[in-house]
Enzyme design. Sequence first.
Site, PDB file in Angstrom:
ATOM      1  N   GLU A   1      -0.632  -2.297   4.950  1.00 51.93           N
ATOM      2  CA  GLU A   1       0.321  -2.349   6.068  1.00 51.93           C
ATOM      3  C   GLU A   1       0.197  -1.124   6.955  1.00 51.93           C
ATOM      4  O   GLU A   1       0.362  -1.208   8.166  1.00 51.93           O
ATOM      5  CB  GLU A   1       1.752  -2.458   5.541  1.00 51.93           C
ATOM      6  CG  GLU A   1       2.814  -2.624   6.624  1.00 51.93           C
ATOM      7  CD  GLU A   1       3.245  -1.304   7.264  1.00 51.93           C
ATOM      8  OE1 GLU A   1       3.508  -1.290   8.478  1.00 51.93           O
ATOM      9  OE2 GLU A   1       3.298  -0.280   6.552  1.00 51.93           O
ATOM     10  N   GLU A   2      -0.097   0.029   6.352  1.00 46.14           N
ATOM     11  CA  GLU A   2      -0.159   1.258   7.132  1.00 46.14           C
ATOM     12  C   GLU A   2      -1.293   1.240   8.153  1.00 46.14           C
ATOM     13  O   GLU A   2      -1.294   2.017   9.093  1.00 46.14           O
ATOM     14  CB  GLU A   2      -0.323   2.470   6.198  1.00 46.14           C
ATOM     15  CG  GLU A   2       0.825   2.674   5.222  1.00 46.14           C
ATOM     16  CD  GLU A   2       2.133   3.092   5.893  1.00 46.14           C
ATOM     17  OE1 GLU A   2       2.093   3.460   7.082  1.00 46.14           O
ATOM     18  OE2 GLU A   2       3.179   3.059   5.227  1.00 46.14           O
TER      19      GLU A   2
ATOM     20  N   HIS B   1       7.447   8.839   4.636  1.00 51.09           N
ATOM     21  CA  HIS B   1       6.173   9.565   4.622  1.00 51.09           C
ATOM     22  C   HIS B   1       6.353  11.029   4.205  1.00 51.09           C
ATOM     23  O   HIS B   1       5.398  11.806   4.290  1.00 51.09           O
ATOM     24  CB  HIS B   1       5.448   9.477   5.971  1.00 51.09           C
ATOM     25  CG  HIS B   1       5.064   8.075   6.360  1.00 51.09           C
ATOM     26  ND1 HIS B   1       4.108   7.798   7.316  1.00 51.09           N
ATOM     27  CD2 HIS B   1       5.495   6.869   5.916  1.00 51.09           C
ATOM     28  CE1 HIS B   1       3.980   6.483   7.448  1.00 51.09           C
ATOM     29  NE2 HIS B   1       4.819   5.896   6.606  1.00 51.09           N
TER      30      HIS B   1
ATOM     31  N   ASP C   1       0.800  -1.215   0.000  1.00 49.47           N
ATOM     32  CA  ASP C   1       0.000   0.000   0.000  1.00 49.47           C
ATOM     33  C   ASP C   1       0.838   1.273   0.000  1.00 49.47           C
ATOM     34  O   ASP C   1       1.989   1.280   0.438  1.00 49.47           O
ATOM     35  CB  ASP C   1      -0.962   0.013   1.189  1.00 49.47           C
ATOM     36  CG  ASP C   1      -0.263  -0.208   2.525  1.00 49.47           C
ATOM     37  OD1 ASP C   1       0.715  -0.967   2.566  1.00 49.47           O
ATOM     38  OD2 ASP C   1      -0.693   0.392   3.535  1.00 49.47           O
TER      39      ASP C   1
END
Length: 394
Positions: free
Chosen positions: A136-137, A364, A78
Amino acid sequence: MINIKQEVEALEEELIDLRRDFHMHPELGFQEFRTSKIIYEYLNNLGLEVKKIAKTGVVGLLKGEKPGKTLILRADMDALPVTEKTGLDYASVNKGLMHACGHDGHIAMLLIAAKILVNHKGQISGNIKFVFQPNEEEAGALDMIKEGVLEDPKVDGAFAIHLWTPLKSGEIGLAEGPVMGALEEFELTIMGKAGHTGSPHEAIDPILASTNIIQTLQSIQTREIDPLLPTVIMIGKINGGTGRNIIADKVEIGGTIRFLFKDEEKEKGILLEKFERVIKGICEAMNVKYKLDFIPSNPALLNNQDMVNYVRKASIETFGVDDNFVKYRSMAGEDFAEFSQRVPSVLYFIGNGNEEKETNYPHHHSKFNLDEDTLKYGVEMHIRTAIAFLNNKN
């Protein structure tokens, strides 16, 4: 005998092309439809037994020609809701979305590793599950586990790689025990009474209460928790008010609580009680109401000592040196932790920080990028650890 380096180098162009394609087409968790389709077809063309799992997840099963253990090699798929500002030729074409955490590289490395390992299944004892995990986030690993990814055949161990810009390119971040923090997310709404800023006595100001709460919460980690037990309370978003001359009726706050505790369940409960105690006390003192929701994410990620040893040996064979190890731990959350709580596992970091290539931005970040020269090392590490684990009879 497999010449792993030679085979990886022969596929390096395809490796980078795959990574760039995934980078251009990022998708959020459980929305990785294009990514999932490409992975499924790629693994199917390799002759693996392939199935969809946990909505957009994909698992390819390689059966060695000799009986033995079953191993997971895992990559996450993702992307993030980040607007890319790298200016790369292969920058995201999906507005407001970006692979800003390295998952595009993780996918590409595991696909190429699968391609090479398929050609040598005659030298493999046991099975390899190539696991491409969605979301996963926001904790997609648990969904895969609930749908049976650790069964049929039963899994004996798991490896995962995280490309990591805080480490310099060529370094390996590796440690045993807890290496990534447990994570709880929260949503908090502070409710007051709207009014005119010229008549504050006729309203109840949730913004003033919120500022007190945000600052006082920090005292928990510095005054109420053993300083030898890492704890990080962070506010990630605040939303309140509609005009400069209007007292808001509510403020919405969201954030994360990260920790590495010895007795995780017990200490987590105590921490969350302290967290709500502070909020409740301030709200009562300032005559506002509150609504607090905890959103469980992932436990701490625990690296098994024996699995760490496999990685250490494979790294020395891959890099040709034994002085590039960094005993690295991070308070970032990683839901590979769910695997690590159930089977012997290890997640390790391959450094990607290179100032000259501008790949030293934090994860990020809108300018995050990977040092693509490190991708081949990830492929080689996947192959070496898998063969060593499966062919070890102990």
